[in-house]
Design a protein around this motif. Structure first.
Motif, PDB file in Angstrom:
ATOM      1  N   ALA A  77     134.597 124.712  49.120  1.00  0.00           N
ATOM      2  CA  ALA A  77     135.413 123.662  49.735  1.00  0.00           C
ATOM      3  C   ALA A  77     134.630 122.844  50.758  1.00  0.00           C
ATOM      4  O   ALA A  77     134.884 121.656  50.935  1.00  0.00           O
ATOM      5  CB  ALA A  77     136.652 124.266  50.389  1.00  0.00           C
ATOM      6  N   ASP A  78     133.669 123.457  51.431  1.00  0.00           N
ATOM      7  CA  ASP A  78     132.881 122.739  52.436  1.00  0.00           C
ATOM      8  C   ASP A  78     131.769 121.893  51.812  1.00  0.00           C
ATOM      9  O   ASP A  78     131.216 121.013  52.465  1.00  0.00           O
ATOM     10  CB  ASP A  78     132.290 123.717  53.450  1.00  0.00           C
ATOM     11  CG  ASP A  78     131.376 124.745  52.809  1.00  0.00           C
ATOM     12  OD1 ASP A  78     131.566 125.065  51.615  1.00  0.00           O
ATOM     13  OD2 ASP A  78     130.470 125.235  53.506  1.00  0.00           O
ATOM     14  N   ASN A  79     131.428 122.129  50.554  1.00  0.00           N
ATOM     15  CA  ASN A  79     130.389 121.375  49.861  1.00  0.00           C
ATOM     16  C   ASN A  79     130.737 121.306  48.372  1.00  0.00           C
ATOM     17  O   ASN A  79     130.059 121.892  47.538  1.00  0.00           O
ATOM     18  CB  ASN A  79     129.025 122.053  50.067  1.00  0.00           C
ATOM     19  CG  ASN A  79     127.903 121.270  49.430  1.00  0.00           C
ATOM     20  OD1 ASN A  79     127.996 120.077  49.219  1.00  0.00           O
ATOM     21  ND2 ASN A  79     126.826 121.967  49.094  1.00  0.00           N
ATOM     22  N   PRO A  80     131.808 120.589  48.056  1.00  0.00           N
ATOM     23  CA  PRO A  80     132.296 120.620  46.670  1.00  0.00           C
ATOM     24  C   PRO A  80     131.391 119.856  45.708  1.00  0.00           C
ATOM     25  O   PRO A  80     130.767 118.857  46.082  1.00  0.00           O
ATOM     26  CB  PRO A  80     133.660 119.950  46.761  1.00  0.00           C
ATOM     27  CG  PRO A  80     133.546 119.046  47.940  1.00  0.00           C
ATOM     28  CD  PRO A  80     132.629 119.748  48.906  1.00  0.00           C
ATOM     29  N   PRO A  81     131.325 120.317  44.466  1.00  0.00           N
ATOM     30  CA  PRO A  81     130.614 119.572  43.440  1.00  0.00           C
ATOM     31  C   PRO A  81     131.457 118.376  42.994  1.00  0.00           C
ATOM     32  O   PRO A  81     132.652 118.299  43.276  1.00  0.00           O
ATOM     33  CB  PRO A  81     130.461 120.583  42.300  1.00  0.00           C
ATOM     34  CG  PRO A  81     131.620 121.494  42.481  1.00  0.00           C
ATOM     35  CD  PRO A  81     131.871 121.567  43.956  1.00  0.00           C
ATOM     36  N   VAL A  82     130.840 117.473  42.281  1.00  0.00           N
ATOM     37  CA  VAL A  82     131.542 116.338  41.688  1.00  0.00           C
ATOM     38  C   VAL A  82     132.342 116.847  40.497  1.00  0.00           C
ATOM     39  O   VAL A  82     131.844 117.645  39.700  1.00  0.00           O
ATOM     40  CB  VAL A  82     130.527 115.261  41.230  1.00  0.00           C
ATOM     41  CG1 VAL A  82     131.216 114.155  40.442  1.00  0.00           C
ATOM     42  CG2 VAL A  82     129.777 114.704  42.430  1.00  0.00           C
ATOM     43  N   LEU A  83     133.577 116.393  40.375  1.00  0.00           N
ATOM     44  CA  LEU A  83     134.422 116.731  39.226  1.00  0.00           C
ATOM     45  C   LEU A  83     134.649 115.468  38.410  1.00  0.00           C
ATOM     46  O   LEU A  83     135.158 114.475  38.934  1.00  0.00           O
ATOM     47  CB  LEU A  83     135.767 117.295  39.672  1.00  0.00           C
ATOM     48  CG  LEU A  83     135.729 118.535  40.559  1.00  0.00           C
ATOM     49  CD1 LEU A  83     137.140 118.950  40.941  1.00  0.00           C
ATOM     50  CD2 LEU A  83     134.998 119.672  39.865  1.00  0.00           C
ATOM     51  N   THR A  84     134.285 115.508  37.150  1.00  0.00           N
ATOM     52  CA  THR A  84     134.464 114.372  36.251  1.00  0.00           C
ATOM     53  C   THR A  84     135.421 114.795  35.146  1.00  0.00           C
ATOM     54  O   THR A  84     135.145 115.746  34.422  1.00  0.00           O
ATOM     55  CB  THR A  84     133.122 113.933  35.630  1.00  0.00           C
ATOM     56  OG1 THR A  84     132.218 113.587  36.676  1.00  0.00           O
ATOM     57  CG2 THR A  84     133.307 112.755  34.698  1.00  0.00           C
ATOM     58  N   LEU A  85     136.539 114.098  35.035  1.00  0.00           N
ATOM     59  CA  LEU A  85     137.494 114.386  33.959  1.00  0.00           C
ATOM     60  C   LEU A  85     137.019 113.687  32.697  1.00  0.00           C
ATOM     61  O   LEU A  85     136.590 112.536  32.739  1.00  0.00           O
ATOM     62  CB  LEU A  85     138.889 113.900  34.340  1.00  0.00           C
ATOM     63  CG  LEU A  85     139.531 114.635  35.510  1.00  0.00           C
ATOM     64  CD1 LEU A  85     140.835 113.974  35.895  1.00  0.00           C
ATOM     65  CD2 LEU A  85     139.742 116.095  35.168  1.00  0.00           C
ATOM     66  N   GLU A  86     137.123 114.379  31.562  1.00  0.00           N
ATOM     67  CA  GLU A  86     136.634 113.840  30.297  1.00  0.00           C
ATOM     68  C   GLU A  86     137.653 113.907  29.165  1.00  0.00           C
ATOM     69  O   GLU A  86     137.315 114.309  28.056  1.00  0.00           O
ATOM     70  CB  GLU A  86     135.365 114.569  29.875  1.00  0.00           C
ATOM     71  CG  GLU A  86     134.177 114.257  30.720  1.00  0.00           C
ATOM     72  CD  GLU A  86     132.889 114.610  30.010  1.00  0.00           C
ATOM     73  OE1 GLU A  86     132.821 115.671  29.378  1.00  0.00           O
ATOM     74  OE2 GLU A  86     131.976 113.793  30.077  1.00  0.00           O
TER      75      GLU A  86
END
Length: 104
Positions: A77-86
């Motif tokens: 939560a303090d360093n979230p990855p990028v989330l890409t919906l596909e």
């Protein structure tokens, strides 16, 4: 891929993990990927599928067990990855967004 990242130790090189592709074509449990390579995960491509093919369904509209992913995301939560919906269909975008809202 782990030996490659071991050789890149000390660098900021990461990778994108496609959850739907993993489920349709992979054979290592998602939790293992997250545990062993979690620090290198910079982005996720998110979609659901039946496991028999990679249909790019809305999240929650297939059979992928996503609980390990959301446990991992909460731990970052303090360093979230990028989330890409596909999703491949426009009508699958809103259900995917709602699925994320309920879990994040």
């Amino acid at each position: 891929i782990l030996p490659l990242f071991e050789q890149l130790n000390g660098t900021d090189v990461g990778f994108c993990f496609d959850v739907g592709h993993h489920f349709a074509f992979g054979n290592v449990p998602l939790a293992d990927w997250l545990t062993r390579l979690g620090p290198r995960l910079g982005q996720f491509h998110l979609h659901d599928n039946s496991g028999a093919d990679d249909e790019h369904r809305a999240l929650g509209q297939g059979v992928i067990e996503l609980a390990p992913l959301f446990d991992y995301l909460h731990s970052r939560a303090d360093n979230p990855p990028v989330l890409t919906l596909e999703p491949h269909r426009v009508e699958d975008l809103a259900p995917s967004l709602e699925y994320l809202r309920e879990r994040l």
